[in-house]
Scaffold this motif. Structure first.
Motif, PDB file in Angstrom:
ATOM      1  N   ARG A  68       0.822  -1.213   0.000  1.00 46.99           N
ATOM      2  CA  ARG A  68       0.000   0.000   0.000  1.00 46.99           C
ATOM      3  C   ARG A  68       0.855   1.262   0.000  1.00 46.99           C
ATOM      4  NH1 ARG A  68      -5.168  -1.091   3.945  1.00 46.99           N
ATOM      5  NH2 ARG A  68      -5.771  -3.029   2.944  1.00 46.99           N
ATOM      6  N   GLU A  69       1.875   1.287   0.836  1.00 39.23           N
ATOM      7  CA  GLU A  69       2.663   2.510   0.990  1.00 39.23           C
ATOM      8  C   GLU A  69       3.628   2.742  -0.175  1.00 39.23           C
ATOM      9  OE1 GLU A  69       4.586   2.178   4.749  1.00 39.23           O
ATOM     10  OE2 GLU A  69       2.717   2.412   5.880  1.00 39.23           O
ATOM     11  N   ARG A  70       4.427   1.780  -0.502  1.00 44.78           N
ATOM     12  CA  ARG A  70       5.463   1.983  -1.509  1.00 44.78           C
ATOM     13  C   ARG A  70       4.970   1.790  -2.939  1.00 44.78           C
ATOM     14  NH1 ARG A  70      10.598  -1.145   1.136  1.00 44.78           N
ATOM     15  NH2 ARG A  70      10.712   0.068   3.050  1.00 44.78           N
ATOM     16  N   LEU A  71       4.083   0.833  -3.142  1.00 43.80           N
ATOM     17  CA  LEU A  71       3.634   0.510  -4.492  1.00 43.80           C
ATOM     18  C   LEU A  71       2.275   1.115  -4.828  1.00 43.80           C
ATOM     19  CD1 LEU A  71       4.703  -3.236  -4.507  1.00 43.80           C
ATOM     20  CD2 LEU A  71       5.971  -1.277  -5.387  1.00 43.80           C
ATOM     21  N   SER A  72       1.686   1.776  -3.865  1.00 42.59           N
ATOM     22  CA  SER A  72       0.364   2.406  -4.042  1.00 42.59           C
ATOM     23  C   SER A  72      -0.669   1.404  -4.545  1.00 42.59           C
ATOM     24  CB  SER A  72       0.458   3.585  -4.999  1.00 42.59           C
ATOM     25  OG  SER A  72       1.360   4.548  -4.519  1.00 42.59           O
ATOM     26  N   MET A  73      -0.641   0.214  -4.019  1.00 48.01           N
ATOM     27  CA  MET A  73      -1.607  -0.812  -4.401  1.00 48.01           C
ATOM     28  C   MET A  73      -2.800  -0.737  -3.456  1.00 48.01           C
ATOM     29  SD  MET A  73       0.970  -3.990  -5.104  1.00 48.01           S
ATOM     30  CE  MET A  73      -0.077  -4.948  -6.172  1.00 48.01           C
ATOM     31  N   ARG A  74      -3.890  -1.281  -3.895  1.00 44.13           N
ATOM     32  CA  ARG A  74      -5.081  -1.329  -3.044  1.00 44.13           C
ATOM     33  C   ARG A  74      -5.721  -2.705  -3.182  1.00 44.13           C
ATOM     34  NH1 ARG A  74      -9.181   2.200  -6.762  1.00 44.13           N
ATOM     35  NH2 ARG A  74      -8.306   1.458  -8.689  1.00 44.13           N
ATOM     36  N   THR A  75      -6.601  -3.021  -2.244  1.00 41.88           N
ATOM     37  CA  THR A  75      -7.233  -4.339  -2.279  1.00 41.88           C
ATOM     38  C   THR A  75      -8.250  -4.400  -3.407  1.00 41.88           C
ATOM     39  OG1 THR A  75      -8.875  -3.616  -0.674  1.00 41.88           O
ATOM     40  CG2 THR A  75      -6.929  -4.711   0.188  1.00 41.88           C
ATOM     41  N   ALA A  76      -8.435  -5.586  -3.915  1.00 44.48           N
ATOM     42  CA  ALA A  76      -9.389  -5.779  -5.012  1.00 44.48           C
ATOM     43  C   ALA A  76     -10.807  -5.792  -4.460  1.00 44.48           C
ATOM     44  CB  ALA A  76      -9.106  -7.079  -5.734  1.00 44.48           C
ATOM     45  N   THR A  77     -11.652  -4.954  -5.041  1.00 48.73           N
ATOM     46  CA  THR A  77     -13.075  -4.903  -4.675  1.00 48.73           C
ATOM     47  C   THR A  77     -13.881  -5.092  -5.950  1.00 48.73           C
ATOM     48  OG1 THR A  77     -13.195  -2.503  -4.976  1.00 48.73           O
ATOM     49  CG2 THR A  77     -12.606  -3.307  -2.775  1.00 48.73           C
ATOM     50  N   PRO A  78     -15.133  -5.427  -5.832  1.00 48.38           N
ATOM     51  CA  PRO A  78     -15.948  -5.581  -7.043  1.00 48.38           C
ATOM     52  C   PRO A  78     -16.029  -4.288  -7.859  1.00 48.38           C
ATOM     53  CG  PRO A  78     -17.031  -6.602  -5.184  1.00 48.38           C
ATOM     54  CD  PRO A  78     -15.840  -5.899  -4.645  1.00 48.38           C
TER      55      PRO A  78
END
Length: 93
Positions: A68-78
């Protein structure tokens, strides 16, 4: 007789000097062995500490936090998930 006594005295002094030398070398070797064992224990402690740090870094919570912090990823949601229809993709070919 004096020559024999002098020869025995020289042999005694020589053997005493040799014994002192051997004792000194033995103490040096023992000291080196003790230092090597101390260094081995230090390396084992460092290895165990590094293993613990590696395990702490590899926890799922830590991996998620870094993602989340370094790669700016987020959890998959519908809402952000795209589904591909296999039938529609075959028709476009």
């Amino acid at each position: 007789m004096t020559r024999l006594n002098f020869l025995l005295l020289a042999a005694l002094v020589g053997s005493c000097m040799y014994m002192v030398k051997i004792t000194y070398e033995g103490r040096q070797l023992f000291t080196a062995l003790d230092r090597a064992r101390t260094e081995e224990r230090q390396h084992e402690r460092d290895f165990k500490r590094l293993q613990a740090e590696r395990e702490a870094q590899a926890t799922s919570g830590r991996v998620e936090q870094v993602a989340r912090e370094r790669l700016s990823m987020r959890t998959a949601t519908p809402a952000v998930t795209f589904y591909v229809d296999a039938a529609a993709s075959e028709v476009r070919r």
